[in-house]
Design a protein around this motif. Structure first.
Motif, mmCIF file in Angstrom:
data_model
loop_
_atom_site.group_PDB
_atom_site.id
_atom_site.type_symbol
_atom_site.label_atom_id
_atom_site.label_comp_id
_atom_site.label_asym_id
_atom_site.label_seq_id
_atom_site.Cartn_x
_atom_site.Cartn_y
_atom_site.Cartn_z
ATOM 1 N N ALA A 103 1.069 -1.484 0.367
ATOM 2 C CA ALA A 103 0.034 0.269 0.182
ATOM 3 C C ALA A 103 0.684 1.427 0.124
ATOM 4 C CB ALA A 103 -1.070 -0.341 1.670
ATOM 5 N N ASN A 161 -3.868 -2.285 3.671
ATOM 6 C CA ASN A 161 -3.336 -3.428 3.050
ATOM 7 C C ASN A 161 -3.669 -4.290 4.734
ATOM 8 O OD1 ASN A 161 -0.998 -1.976 3.611
ATOM 9 N ND2 ASN A 161 0.348 -3.330 3.121
ATOM 10 N N SER A 193 -7.902 -2.087 -1.935
ATOM 11 C CA SER A 193 -7.003 -3.553 -0.892
ATOM 12 C C SER A 193 -6.226 -3.686 -1.179
ATOM 13 C CB SER A 193 -7.964 -3.930 -0.242
ATOM 14 O OG SER A 193 -9.410 -3.558 0.299
ATOM 15 N N ALA A 194 -5.035 -4.436 -1.155
ATOM 16 C CA ALA A 194 -4.221 -5.097 -0.787
ATOM 17 C C ALA A 194 -3.683 -5.674 0.210
ATOM 18 C CB ALA A 194 -2.500 -4.389 -0.907
ATOM 19 N N SER A 195 -3.540 -7.066 -0.343
ATOM 20 C CA SER A 195 -3.295 -8.150 0.096
ATOM 21 C C SER A 195 -2.889 -9.493 -0.051
ATOM 22 C CB SER A 195 -4.521 -8.861 0.715
ATOM 23 O OG SER A 195 -5.408 -9.491 -0.223
#
Length: 402
Positions: free
Chosen positions: A22, A98, A125-127
Motif C-alpha cells: 500500500a 493493506n 485493498s492489497a493483501s
C-alpha cells in the motif's frame, strides 16, 4: 516541480498502510500529485519506521518510500479517533489499505460502510492472497507470494536451493497494480460519478509475471524450472563469463546474431547446422554457450561491451548498486533527487520512472515525521482544536511525533 502541474493534483488519498504494497502504491499516486494522507497508528506508526538503517532517529527506508505524503497519527481502535477519521473519508477520493482481510470491517471501516458515507470513494485493498478464497485469511508476505506464485521455482540455478527475486517483487508489483487500478477507477468515476472496490493480491501479482511459463505450459504441458540467467525460450540471451566477471548478451534476432558472431570472431557459428535460428540455438544452448565462453572468457567485460555496442548488439555489464546509484546515464537524466526533511536534511530519492512531458511528477518532501500533519489535516476536515487536543491527550492521536 510545482504541485499544481502534477496530473493527480486535487485527488485526496487516505492510506492505511504498513511495510510495502500500500505505501508503494500511494507513493506512485503522491508522485503524480495526489494529496496522500498516511494514517498511522498513534504509537509507533508504520512498522517500517523501526526499520534501519537510520538517519538520526528516522528510518532511511521510510523517508524514501513515503515521500510526498502527509502523516496523521490516529489509533483507529478509539471511537473518537474513528470519528475523526470518518471526517477525512467524507472528503477523500481514494482509500488504500493493506491490513489483513476483514480487519477494516472489524473497525467499522470496510468498503460497504464507507460507501454509505461517501459513494464516490474508490476503496482499494492489497493483501497476500486476495479478499476471498481458501487462502484469504492466511498471513501473506512477499516471500510466501513468491513461493506460491511459482517465481521461486524458476529463480536461481538448476540443482541449487530455492532463491527468491532479490527485491520484494510481489509487494512492489502489487503496489503498482493497485496504483494503476486506482487511476482507472478514478477515470470511471469521471463517467459514472460512483466509486468502486479494488482487490489486488501479492499472489496474483506474482502469477501475472508468468508470461513465458504460461505460454509453454498451456501449449505443451511442460513445467518450467530455474535457468540461472538464461532465457526460457531464446538463445543466446544470458550472462556469459568474461575474464573479470560476466556480461549479459541478447543476440536472438537474425540481425543481432550475425552482428554478435562478427564482433567476437565467431563467424563459424553462422554456418553451424546446430544454430540456424534462435529456437535451434535454444535446443543446443549448452554447447553454444561453451563455445561463446571460449572467446569471452579471454576478454574483459569492458572490451566485450565496447565491441558489442559498436556492432549494435544488446549487451550490458552486471552492475552492483554502488555502481547503479552513481551511474552516469542516470545522472544525466536527473533520475536521483534530494527531498527535504525537517530533521535529517536532504534525503536522496530514487526517481520516478514515469516521465510526463506536460504534467511531470512531483519532487517535494521526504517521508514525514509521525503525526507531522495530524493537527492541520484534522482541522481542515472540520475537527475543532479542543477535539484534536482531546485526541492527543487521550493517546488516540499523535502530533509531530509526540
Amino acid at each position: 516541480m510545482t504541485e499544481r502541474t502534477a496530473p493527480l493534483t486535487g485527488v485526496t488519498v487516505l492510506e492505511i498502510g504498513a511495510f510495502m504494497a500500500a505505501p508503494f502504491a500511494t507513493m506512485q499516486l503522491a508522485d503524480l500529485g495526489a494529496d496522500v494522507i498516511k494514517v498511522e497508528h498513534s504509537i509507533g506508526g508504520d512498522p517500517v519506521r523501526q526499520t534501519g538503517p537510520f538517519l538520526g532517529t528516522e528510518s532511511s527506508p521510510f523517508v524514501r518510500i513515503n515521500r510526498n505524503k502527509r502523516s496523521v497519527a490516529l489509533d483507529l481502535k478509539s471511537p473518537d479517533a474513528r470519528r475523526a477519521f470518518l471526517r477525512l473519508v467524507e472528503r477523500a477520493d481514494v482509500l488504500v489499505e493493506n491490513l489483513r482481510p476483514g480487519a477494516m470491517g472489524r473497525l467499522g471501516l470496510g468498503h460497504e460502510a464507507l460507501r454509505e458515507l461517501n459513494p464516490r470513494l474508490v476503496y482499494a485493498s492489497a493483501s497476500g492472497w486476495g479478499q476471498d478464497g481458501p487462502l484469504a485469511s492466511l498471513p501473506g508476505l512477499d516471500i510466501m507470494a513468491q513461493a506460491r506464485s511459482g517465481l521461486m521455482s524458476i529463480t536461481g540455478h538448476p540443482d541449487s536451493p530455492p532463491a527468491k527475486v532479490g527485491v520484494p517483487i510481489c509487494d512492489l508489483v502489487c503496489g503498482l497494480y493497485l496504483a494503476l487500478a486506482v487511476t482507472a477507477a478514478l477515470r470511471e468515476r469521471d463517467r459514472s460519478g460512483a466509486g468502486q472496490y479494488i482487490d489486488v493480491s501479492l499472489f496474483e501479482a506474482g502469477v501475472s509475471f508468468a508470461v513465458w511459463e504460461a505460454g509453454k505450459y498451456f501449449a505443451t504441458g511442460e513445467v518450467g524450472g530455474p535457468l540461472g540467467s538464461a532465457h526460457q525460450s531464446q538463445a543466446p540471451y544470458q550472462a556469459v563469463r568474461s575474464s573479470d566477471g560476466y556480461v549479459t548478451i541478447g543476440a536472438i534476432t537474425p540481425r543481432n546474431w550475425q552482428a554478435f558472431c562478427g564482433a567476437l570472431g565467431l563467424t563459424e557459428l553462422l554456418t553451424d547446422p546446430r544454430y540456424p535460428d534462435s529456437f535451434s540455438r535454444l535446443q543446443n544452448r549448452a554447447e553454444l554457450i561453451e563455445t561463446i565462453e571460449t572467446v569471452t572468457s579471454g576478454r574483459s567485460t569492458a572490451e566485450i561491451v565496447e565491441r558489442l555496442n559498436e556492432a549494435g548488439v544488446p549487451c550490458a555489464p552486471i552492475a552492483d548498486y554502488g555502481e547503479v546509484f552513481t551511474d552516469a546515464h542516470l545522472a544525466v537524466r536527473d533520475f536521483f533527487w534530494d527531498a527535504a526533511h525537517p530533521t535529517v536534511g536532504p534525503v536522496r530519492q530514487l526517481g520516478s520512472p514515469m516521465r510526463l512531458s506536460e504534467t511531470p511528477v512531483r519532487r517535494t518532501a521526504a517521508g514525514p515525521v509521525l503525526g507531522a500533519h495530524t493537527r492541520e489535516v484534522l482541522l481542515a476536515a472540520g475537527c475543532s482544536e479542543p477535539e484534536i487536543d482531546h485526541l492527543i491527550a487521550s493517546g488516540a492521536a499523535t502530533a509531530d511525533g509526540k
